[in-house]
Design a protein around this motif. Structure first.
Motif, PDB file in Angstrom:
ATOM      1  N   ALA A  99       3.149   6.485   8.430  1.00 18.69           N
ATOM      2  CA  ALA A  99       2.592   7.461   9.424  1.00 18.69           C
ATOM      3  C   ALA A  99       1.867   8.610   8.582  1.00 18.69           C
ATOM      4  CB  ALA A  99       3.647   8.254  10.149  1.00 18.69           C
ATOM      5  N   VAL A 100       2.359   8.830   7.304  1.00 13.93           N
ATOM      6  CA  VAL A 100       1.563   9.607   6.286  1.00 13.93           C
ATOM      7  C   VAL A 100       0.317   9.127   5.726  1.00 13.93           C
ATOM      8  CG1 VAL A 100       1.672  10.940   4.135  1.00 13.93           C
ATOM      9  CG2 VAL A 100       3.598  11.164   5.410  1.00 13.93           C
ATOM     10  N   ALA A 101       0.349   7.930   5.415  1.00 11.25           N
ATOM     11  CA  ALA A 101      -0.827   7.127   5.078  1.00 11.25           C
ATOM     12  C   ALA A 101      -1.956   7.242   5.902  1.00 11.25           C
ATOM     13  CB  ALA A 101      -0.245   5.833   4.523  1.00 11.25           C
ATOM     14  N   ALA A 102      -1.642   6.974   7.429  1.00 14.96           N
ATOM     15  CA  ALA A 102      -2.552   6.674   8.362  1.00 14.96           C
ATOM     16  C   ALA A 102      -2.844   8.369   8.738  1.00 14.96           C
ATOM     17  CB  ALA A 102      -1.671   6.161   9.838  1.00 14.96           C
ATOM     18  N   ALA A 103      -2.134   9.168   8.459  1.00 15.01           N
ATOM     19  CA  ALA A 103      -2.634  10.768   8.754  1.00 15.01           C
ATOM     20  C   ALA A 103      -3.747  11.074   7.659  1.00 15.01           C
ATOM     21  CB  ALA A 103      -1.369  11.647   8.827  1.00 15.01           C
ATOM     22  N   PHE A 104      -3.280  10.741   6.546  1.00 20.03           N
ATOM     23  CA  PHE A 104      -4.186  11.141   5.300  1.00 20.03           C
ATOM     24  C   PHE A 104      -5.393  10.314   5.541  1.00 20.03           C
ATOM     25  CE2 PHE A 104      -5.817  10.062   1.030  1.00 20.03           C
ATOM     26  CZ  PHE A 104      -5.508  11.244   0.536  1.00 20.03           C
ATOM     27  N   ALA A 105      -5.399   9.195   6.044  1.00 20.62           N
ATOM     28  CA  ALA A 105      -6.764   8.325   6.105  1.00 20.62           C
ATOM     29  C   ALA A 105      -7.591   8.946   7.471  1.00 20.62           C
ATOM     30  CB  ALA A 105      -6.687   7.072   6.199  1.00 20.62           C
ATOM     31  N   GLY A 106      -6.841   9.326   8.320  1.00 24.17           N
ATOM     32  CA  GLY A 106      -7.490   9.963   9.544  1.00 24.17           C
ATOM     33  C   GLY A 106      -8.269  11.211   9.371  1.00 24.17           C
ATOM     34  N   ARG A 107      -7.312  12.098   8.600  1.00 24.51           N
ATOM     35  CA  ARG A 107      -8.091  13.522   8.203  1.00 24.51           C
ATOM     36  C   ARG A 107      -8.834  13.396   7.133  1.00 24.51           C
ATOM     37  NH1 ARG A 107      -2.451  16.965   7.628  1.00 24.51           N
ATOM     38  NH2 ARG A 107      -1.737  16.794   9.876  1.00 24.51           N
ATOM     39  N   LEU A 108      -9.207  12.469   6.259  1.00 22.65           N
ATOM     40  CA  LEU A 108      -9.880  12.403   5.202  1.00 22.65           C
ATOM     41  C   LEU A 108     -10.648  10.918   5.422  1.00 22.65           C
ATOM     42  CD1 LEU A 108      -7.992  13.732   2.215  1.00 22.65           C
ATOM     43  CD2 LEU A 108     -10.013  15.097   3.563  1.00 22.65           C
ATOM     44  N   PRO A 109     -11.499  10.682   6.251  1.00 23.45           N
ATOM     45  CA  PRO A 109     -12.112   9.341   6.411  1.00 23.45           C
ATOM     46  C   PRO A 109     -12.902   8.607   5.085  1.00 23.45           C
ATOM     47  CG  PRO A 109     -12.887  10.984   8.140  1.00 23.45           C
ATOM     48  CD  PRO A 109     -11.990  11.653   7.108  1.00 23.45           C
ATOM     49  N   HIS A 110     -13.221   9.570   4.147  1.00 25.04           N
ATOM     50  CA  HIS A 110     -13.623   8.976   3.100  1.00 25.04           C
ATOM     51  C   HIS A 110     -12.793   8.514   1.871  1.00 25.04           C
ATOM     52  CE1 HIS A 110     -13.102  13.339   2.062  1.00 25.04           C
ATOM     53  NE2 HIS A 110     -13.412  13.046   1.076  1.00 25.04           N
ATOM     54  N   ALA A 111     -11.453   8.783   2.273  1.00 25.76           N
ATOM     55  CA  ALA A 111     -10.411   8.690   1.166  1.00 25.76           C
ATOM     56  C   ALA A 111     -10.084   7.449   1.074  1.00 25.76           C
ATOM     57  CB  ALA A 111      -9.212   9.456   1.414  1.00 25.76           C
ATOM     58  N   SER A 112      -9.666   6.886  -0.359  1.00 25.26           N
ATOM     59  CA  SER A 112      -9.162   5.501  -0.509  1.00 25.26           C
ATOM     60  C   SER A 112      -7.734   5.493  -0.593  1.00 25.26           C
ATOM     61  CB  SER A 112      -9.540   5.193  -1.880  1.00 25.26           C
ATOM     62  OG  SER A 112      -9.051   4.005  -2.194  1.00 25.26           O
ATOM     63  N   VAL A 113      -7.161   4.458   0.462  1.00 25.37           N
ATOM     64  CA  VAL A 113      -5.774   4.211   0.528  1.00 25.37           C
ATOM     65  C   VAL A 113      -5.303   2.978   0.315  1.00 25.37           C
ATOM     66  CG1 VAL A 113      -3.711   4.623   2.023  1.00 25.37           C
ATOM     67  CG2 VAL A 113      -5.523   6.273   2.390  1.00 25.37           C
ATOM     68  N   THR A 114      -4.443   2.998  -1.011  1.00 23.53           N
ATOM     69  CA  THR A 114      -3.689   1.653  -1.390  1.00 23.53           C
ATOM     70  C   THR A 114      -2.489   1.648  -1.467  1.00 23.53           C
ATOM     71  OG1 THR A 114      -5.711   1.523  -2.703  1.00 23.53           O
ATOM     72  CG2 THR A 114      -4.244  -0.210  -3.150  1.00 23.53           C
ATOM     73  N   ARG A 115      -1.937   0.357  -1.075  1.00 21.07           N
ATOM     74  CA  ARG A 115      -0.569   0.234  -0.753  1.00 21.07           C
ATOM     75  C   ARG A 115      -0.146  -0.923  -1.598  1.00 21.07           C
ATOM     76  NH1 ARG A 115       2.964   2.134   4.022  1.00 21.07           N
ATOM     77  NH2 ARG A 115       5.053   1.672   3.227  1.00 21.07           N
ATOM     78  N   VAL A 116       1.195  -0.971  -2.343  1.00 24.93           N
ATOM     79  CA  VAL A 116       1.650  -2.096  -3.038  1.00 24.93           C
ATOM     80  C   VAL A 116       2.954  -1.963  -2.536  1.00 24.93           C
ATOM     81  CG1 VAL A 116      -0.053  -2.198  -4.789  1.00 24.93           C
ATOM     82  CG2 VAL A 116       1.838  -0.989  -5.053  1.00 24.93           C
ATOM     83  N   ALA A 117       3.784  -3.184  -2.581  1.00 26.03           N
ATOM     84  CA  ALA A 117       5.135  -3.106  -2.687  1.00 26.03           C
ATOM     85  C   ALA A 117       6.012  -3.775  -3.775  1.00 26.03           C
ATOM     86  CB  ALA A 117       5.509  -3.728  -1.281  1.00 26.03           C
ATOM     87  N   ALA A 118       7.092  -3.188  -4.047  1.00 25.19           N
ATOM     88  CA  ALA A 118       7.968  -3.810  -5.310  1.00 25.19           C
ATOM     89  C   ALA A 118       8.928  -4.774  -4.718  1.00 25.19           C
ATOM     90  CB  ALA A 118       8.482  -2.744  -6.017  1.00 25.19           C
ATOM     91  N   VAL A 119       9.233  -5.635  -5.260  1.00 28.83           N
ATOM     92  CA  VAL A 119      10.229  -6.841  -5.285  1.00 28.83           C
ATOM     93  C   VAL A 119      11.333  -6.971  -6.224  1.00 28.83           C
ATOM     94  CG1 VAL A 119       8.904  -7.821  -3.125  1.00 28.83           C
ATOM     95  CG2 VAL A 119       8.837  -8.668  -5.543  1.00 28.83           C
ATOM     96  N   PRO A 120      12.449  -7.211  -5.849  1.00 27.74           N
ATOM     97  CA  PRO A 120      13.522  -7.125  -6.895  1.00 27.74           C
ATOM     98  C   PRO A 120      13.232  -8.272  -7.936  1.00 27.74           C
ATOM     99  CG  PRO A 120      14.596  -7.295  -4.488  1.00 27.74           C
ATOM    100  CD  PRO A 120      13.075  -7.226  -4.458  1.00 27.74           C
ATOM    101  N   TRP A 121      12.591  -9.449  -7.657  1.00 23.05           N
ATOM    102  CA  TRP A 121      12.599 -10.708  -8.496  1.00 23.05           C
ATOM    103  C   TRP A 121      11.351 -10.450  -9.569  1.00 23.05           C
ATOM    104  CZ3 TRP A 121      12.474 -11.090  -3.058  1.00 23.05           C
ATOM    105  CH2 TRP A 121      11.000 -11.298  -2.781  1.00 23.05           C
TER     106      TRP A 121
END
Length: 911
Positions: free
Chosen positions: A58-80
């Motif tokens: 929700a925060v990432a979406a709001a951040f991108a919505g308020r700053l249309p020119h911003a770059s939002v990148t998401r990664v995920a860690a896994v145990p292995w």
């Protein structure tokens, strides 16, 4: 697993806040907003299933919505991949080689920053989900990047599960590197209801509270049960809830991998339902040497271990794990384990409960034993234990009439223990029973704690009219006790005392019901001006009240009264003793009152962090217990502290959550009015103060609510009248309340009214009389630990002196107020003191380039007007007349060569 979520923001829709997460999303957005201008690393904590991923989404979406020119990148860690160096960094910068052990970590950090955020590029948000499983090398590089390129505007958000999840090294790096931490807390009862409604399920409050308790407030588990459980489950009395399918699947897998000893140990722990000592678990499970099996059960998430000074206790991690384990045990095996438990548990109530669980059919002899023991526990005020025993006795009774009577007693005991949702779950069933005095008394009791005065009034009237006092004095005394509580909530002290005395007449002073009524009686005496008699009554009451649950009631009542009587240190000790709920069956209801008044005590003595902790715990307890009657009292303190600290969003949320209407109990309406008044006063909105407190000037508030010491509202109202120039009204109002304070010889009330009287004298130009009032007020407070009140008096004193042209004296007094406000963190008033000092000119810090030789007072007026305040608001802020503000503003315009407020704002903005 990686890549831009939004590119430059236009691919991500703007999602509404996740259910029940508006506040945490706002907190996280505020932290993320900091990163637009200054690189930050934010850690979002939450237990598994608590919804941290949804919040971050929700925060990432709001951040991108308020700053249309911003770059939002998401990664995920896994145990292995937690041992793969630079694995997360590699996802963020595909193709780059960060595995080189370069000697210059600062240079590495800058190179990495350039790779993810080129110079003059848009704001960057990097989200690392499940960061507890991230490789330490990546987290170190991310942390170093944020620290060494603060000006780049890179925000890193790492969501993680709380310990012991994940890698210890990763957790340690996150702890040390975080600029801010935001915790995703469990949902509340209202959140659960909303979450259900979104899915088309209408949950009664009792069902929502039961679901909350079962799941620990974890959205994932709540949603799973709502989808998997038949809707009929949520109607009627409290149902036995299963585990969500994914939890049961995990538990079955763990049990299938476990050896027979581990499995037997886990089953025995699940059968016991409450924390149980190792010897008892061993006896029930038949396990001789439990240690290896216990290690395995703990590692598998089947059992929790609690180390106590006298024993090691075992229990399942939560009700869902218990339900999942029991789902694997046959009914015959459960009965066998319960029969084993009967012979080894120490508490007679536990033994009887296991007998009932092992019985295939009702048994009147067992039911009679349960009733007898429940009566003993109720006599000691151990209502939680009594409720459980009465409920079991109802279930094990063959006779329908006895079954109904014992169910009513069970619900009554639930309410006494503060389990309003549990009691409410049976309300429809109780309503369907034959009308009796006890039935009506119980339903009236429930209405009181749910904040429904008119329903309670009618229920209790019918109960008293139908009870036969000679033949059934015990039930009559119970009705009297309910009337005591009802009149406490109505702030009707005289009626309260009458009903408490009637209870004693019916059953004697040593009866448990009479003792509880007398523990409240002193508050009725105090509310009607008989404080000395009230204090004496509590001294006498200790001879009838033991320690434990009954003593908890007396401690709470005495603490409340001592606080009202200015015996603050005594009140603090008593309320701290009454706040915990770990008495034998101690009452959550009494604990809630203690939380509310202890929080108020901490507020008055300037221990605001402690006050927020106490009222926060109380608000959580309200949510779990359903005792909405006390919610406004808790929110009053929270609202006032947030407002005085300038945290307006939290203040407004708290005031809204503590609101009450004209049909609510007086004990709810009064603190709700005070909360709104406190927020308006912190904003120097004195018309708002008068509007908020106007209901307290009506006839219904003329007696107990205006008794000195109980509700500090009269001085706030009088002060607002003076600031608004309504001097004759203030005079008449103060006369009435000063007489009452003098008769009561109540020092803190005299001091509070004294500063309002000093303001009034100052407004009329009588400086000598004003000095006398302020000095008398400070003298009354001299040996009381009321730091907030002392700051208020000094602030008003200093403003009055400055208005009278005594700038040097004003400087000293305002400085004293400032020090008090600073010590307790009242940033709103620290800023106002600074403006006063500047307006006085004695300690004014001159700017490098003063605005064309404005006087200190002109500068103060100009500064406030440039922020958008009206002349009236500036006058209230600086304690000047509106005409004086207009005079200063005219001179400011002339000196600066401008003609409008807009030009002034522009000039101020330009420095």
């Amino acid at each position: 697993m990686s890549g831009p979520v939004s590119g430059y923001g236009d691919a991500v829709p703007h999602h509404p806040p996740v259910v029940g997460r508006r506040e945490v999303v706002d907190d996280l957005l505020a932290a993320v907003a900091t990163g637009v201008d200054r690189s930050v690393l934010v850690v979002v904590d939450g237990a598994p299933g608590m919804g941290t991923t949804a919040v971050v989404d929700a925060v990432a979406a709001a951040f991108a919505g308020r700053l249309p020119h911003a770059s939002v990148t998401r990664v995920a860690a896994v145990p292995w991949e937690s041992t793969v160096p630079f694995g997360i960094v590699g996802q963020l910068t595909p193709g780059a080689d960060w595995a080189v052990d370069a000697p210059d970590s600062v240079e590495d950090a800058r190179s990495f920053a350039a790779a993810v955020s080129p110079d003059d590029g848009p704001p960057v948000l990097i989200v690392v989900d499940d960061a507890h499983d991230a490789d330490p090398e990546s987290l170190q590089l991310l942390a170093s990047m944020v620290r060494h390129v603060r000006s780049r505007g890179i925000t890193v958000v790492c969501s993680r599960h709380l310990r012991p999840a994940g890698s210890p090294a990763a957790q340690d790096i996150l702890d040390k590197a975080a600029d801010e931490c935001v915790t995703v807390a469990p949902l509340t009862v209202s959140d659960v209801s909303e979450l259900a409604a979104v899915r088309g399920v209408v949950l009664p409050q009792s069902a929502a509270a039961h679901l909350l308790q079962h799941t620990g407030g974890r959205p994932r588990h709540i949603v799973a049960l709502l989808e998997e459980t038949p809707r009929a489950t949520w109607r009627g009395s409290r149902a036995h809830l299963p585990a969500p399918a994914f939890v049961e699947s995990r538990i079955r897998a763990e049990l299938s991998r476990s050896d027979p000893t581990t499995r037997a140990l886990a089953e025995a722990v699940a059968i016991m339902s409450t924390p149980t000592s190792i010897p008892v678990v061993c006896a029930v499970s038949g396990v001789g040497d439990p240690w290896d099996a216990l290690d395995t059960a703990v590692a598998s998430g089947l059992v929790l271990v609690h180390h106590r000074p006298t024993a090691i206790l075992l229990e399942t991690p939560d009700p869902m794990v218990r339900a999942a384990i029991l789902a694997t045990v046959s009914l015959s095996e459960r009965s066998r384990l319960h029969r084993r438990a009967v012979d080894v548990v120490e508490d007679q109530a536990d033994a009887l409960a296991h007998i009932v669980e092992s019985m295939p059919l009702p048994d009147d002899s067992v039911s009679a034993q349960l009733v007898a023991l429940a009566g003993e526990r109720a006599a000691k005020g151990e209502w939680g234990s009594a409720a459980r025993l009465y409920e079991l006795s109802s279930r094990s009774s063959r006779d329908p009439a006895a079954r109904d009577e014992r169910l009513v007693l069970a619900v009554d005991a639930m309410i006494g223990a503060g389990d309003v949702p549990g009691a409410a779950a049976y309300s429809a069933e109780i309503e369907s029973l034959r009308e009796t005095p006890m039935r009506n008394a119980v339903l009236g009791y429930l209405a009181i704690l749910r904040g429904r005065p008119h329903e309670a009034e009618e229920r209790l009237r019918r109960a008293w009219e139908s009870v036969r006092t000679r033949h059934d004095p015990h039930t009559a005394a119970i009705v009297c006790h309910r009337q005591v509580l009802h009149n406490l909530a109505r702030c009707h002290g005289g009626e309260l005392v009458m009903w408490a005395d009637r209870a004693v007449e019916l059953v004697g002073a040593d009866d448990a019901t009479a003792v509880e009524a007398q523990s409240i009686r002193g508050l009725g005496l105090g509310g009607t001006g008989r404080t000395a008699e009230a204090l004496s009554s509590y001294s006498d009451l200790w001879s009838h009240a033991s320690t434990g649950a009954v003593g908890q009631r007396v401690q709470m009542g005495a603490g409340w009264l001592h606080l009202a009587a200015d015996r603050v240190d005594t009140a603090r000790a008593e309320l701290e003793s009454a706040s915990p709920t770990d008495f034998l069956g101690g009452s959550t209801r009494i604990s809630l009152w203690a939380h509310a008044w202890l929080g108020r005590t901490y507020f008055l003595t300037g221990e605001w962090d402690a006050a927020l902790r106490v009222v926060g715990a109380g608000i959580d307890l309200v949510d779990r217990s359903g005792s909405v009657l006390i919610a406004p009292l808790l929110h009053w303190t929270a609202t006032q502290i947030h407002a005085l600290r300038g945290d307006w969003r939290k203040a407004e949320n708290s005031a809204r959550d503590g609101d009450a209407g004209a049909r609510d109990y007086e004990i709810m309406r009064v603190p709700a009015c005070l909360a709104h008044a406190a927020m308006s006063e912190a904003r120097a909105d004195y018309p708002g103060v008068l509007r908020a407190l106007a209901p307290l000037t009506e006839e219904w508030a003329a007696d107990d609510i205006s008794e000195p010491g109980f509700w500090p509202w009269a001085d706030v109202y009088a002060n607002a009248l003076v600031v608004e120039g309504r001097l004759d009204e203030a005079e008449g109002f103060l006369d009435i309340h000063e007489r009452r304070a003098t008769v009561a010889d109540h020092r803190s009330t005299q001091a509070r009214l004294g500063y309002a009287r000093g303001r009034l004298h100052g407004a009329r130009g009588d400086l000598d009389a004003a000095r006398a009032s302020f000095d008398s007020a400070l003298g009354d407070l001299a040996d009381l630990p009321l730091i907030y009140d002392r700051a208020r008096v000094n602030f008003a004193y200093g403003q009055t002196l400055r208005r009278a042209g005594k700038r040097r004296e004003a400087d000293v007094v305002i400085s004293a107020a400032r020090e008090c406000y600073l010590s307790i963190g009242a940033s709103t008033y620290v800023a106002r003191c600074d403006r006063e000092l500047k307006a006085g000119g004695m300690r004014a810090v001159l700017r490098d380039r003063p605005l064309d030789a404005l006087t200190p007072q002109e500068d103060a007026v100009a500064a406030l007007v440039s922020t958008g305040l009206s002349n009236r608001e500036v006058a209230a802020e600086l304690f000047l007349s509106v005409k004086t503000v207009q005079f200063h503003l005219t001179r400011v315009y002339a000196k600066l060569g401008i003609r409008s407020r807009a030009e002034l704002a522009a000039k101020a903005s330009a420095g």
